[in-house]
Design a protein around this motif. Structure first.
Motif, mmCIF file in Angstrom:
data_model
loop_
_atom_site.group_PDB
_atom_site.id
_atom_site.type_symbol
_atom_site.label_atom_id
_atom_site.label_comp_id
_atom_site.label_asym_id
_atom_site.label_seq_id
_atom_site.Cartn_x
_atom_site.Cartn_y
_atom_site.Cartn_z
ATOM 1 N N ASP A 163 24.856 37.885 88.146
ATOM 2 C CA ASP A 163 26.223 38.055 87.637
ATOM 3 C C ASP A 163 26.198 38.769 86.285
ATOM 4 O O ASP A 163 27.026 39.649 86.010
ATOM 5 C CB ASP A 163 26.886 36.686 87.502
ATOM 6 N N SER B 285 25.318 42.456 86.735
ATOM 7 C CA SER B 285 26.461 43.169 87.316
ATOM 8 C C SER B 285 27.493 43.509 86.246
ATOM 9 O O SER B 285 28.026 44.628 86.194
ATOM 10 C CB SER B 285 27.103 42.321 88.408
ATOM 11 N N HIS B 286 27.781 42.539 85.361
ATOM 12 C CA HIS B 286 28.769 42.765 84.294
ATOM 13 C C HIS B 286 28.266 43.815 83.299
ATOM 14 O O HIS B 286 29.017 44.741 82.926
ATOM 15 C CB HIS B 286 29.052 41.460 83.561
ATOM 16 N N TYR C 91 21.927 32.739 86.506
ATOM 17 C CA TYR C 91 23.147 33.557 86.425
ATOM 18 C C TYR C 91 22.829 35.038 86.215
ATOM 19 O O TYR C 91 23.711 35.831 85.898
ATOM 20 C CB TYR C 91 24.028 33.066 85.263
#
Length: 324
Positions: A286, A289-290, A283
């Motif tokens: 993701d 990116s956050h 993960y």
């Protein structure tokens, strides 16, 4: 008096009463009499040691024979699988009580091999006349047949020796001790071990394959799922989602947000560091990116007021169910 001394005394009485006995039922009766006496006299923790004392006393008083002898039975179990005739008391001096009901050479052959005596599976030693105390007794012994040709004999559980398992010395000794204590054949031991291990592995496999997405988060956090192999991954997914919801929907100041990383996820899930680390690699894009979107750094997780992420973010409240 120590347990081993008690066993030694009982063994002396047993071997004394066995002298000059050749009838199997008589030997059985006396052996079990003193076996049960010893079982009552010594503690459970020392029973295996005392059993060894008893068996060694029998073997010393009645050494193995190389030929059929009244009061003895054919075997090649234990002792390096050497073919020999052992005193019948050794057959009954065992914790495996099912053997107590196996009487006679034919019954013993079937007990160990699962096959009845036949020309194809056994070689018969012709009756021979033995004189003992002016009594003529005919003794017939059924001996498992060995390969009579130069071609290799197919290896079976019944013919396998413990050395064929290629165990390390310590493990081999433990297996041999277990065989001696239980009175089981190596074939029976292997079959039971396979059954137990296969049951354990298939049980875990079913757990691993089961879908936990339908289990509520509060339940996943309970002791019921603590050892479930799929729990960690499911909780990591929900913890990531909970932090994202907190950062984007619950708070508006950067100082109140949390950087998503291994330490934060461990705190929220209670899973092992290495397990979390391995799962997070799936993960990472993701997560990166956050964190980049909200300009989050690990330093932000060191709150000035010493707040801990597990006290601020309630995964069960923010992500009560599984994520599609």
């Amino acid at each position: 008096m120590s347990d081993t001394k008690k066993a030694s005394d009982i063994a002396s009485k047993l071997t004394a009463e066995l002298q000059n006995l050749t009838d199997e039922l008589a030997i059985k009766k006396i052996t079990l009499k003193y076996w049960c006496e010893m079982k009552k006299a010594v503690s459970d923790g020392n029973f295996a040691r005392c059993r060894t004392v008893l068996r060694k006393a029998i073997q010393s008083a009645f050494p193995d024979k190389n030929e059929a002898t009244p009061g003895y039975y054919f075997t090649k179990a234990g002792k390096g699988q050497v073919e020999r005739f052992e005193h019948l008391a050794l057959w009954y001096a065992t914790a495996s009580e099912e053997r107590w009901e196996v009487v006679g050479d034919d019954a013993r052959n079937q007990h160990f091999t699962g096959f009845s005596s036949s020309p194809e599976t056994t070689t018969e030693v012709k009756p021979e006349t033995i004189t003992e105390e002016n009594t003529v007794t005919e003794v017939t012994a059924s001996i498992p047949a060995e390969a009579t040709t130069e071609t290799a004999t197919e290896l079976t559980l019944e013919s396998m020796k413990i050395e064929a398992l290629k165990l390390d010395a310590d493990t081999q000794q433990k297996v041999q001790d277990a065989l001696d204590y239980s009175g089981m054949s190596l074939a029976d031991f292997i079959q039971k071990a396979c059954t137990i291990y296969a049951t354990t592995l298939t049980g875990k496999a079913k757990q691993f394959d089961s879908d936990l997405s339908g289990v509520e988060t509060q339940e996943l956090l309970s002791a019921k799922y603590k050892t479930h192999p799929g729990r960690a991954r499911e909780m990591v997914k929900r913890a990531i989602q909970a932090i994202k919801i907190h950062n984007s929907e619950i708070v508006s100041e950067t100082g109140d947000r949390w950087h998503i990383n291994q330490t934060a996820i461990q705190s929220l899930t209670g899973s092992k560091p290495q397990t979390v680390k391995e799962i997070l690699t799936d993960y990472q894009d993701d997560i990166d990116s956050h964190n980049a979107n909200y300009e989050l750094t690990p330093y932000l997780n060191r709150k000035a007021d010493k707040r801990k992420i597990e006290d601020v973010i309630d995964v069960a409240a923010l992500v009560p169910n599984g994520i599609e």
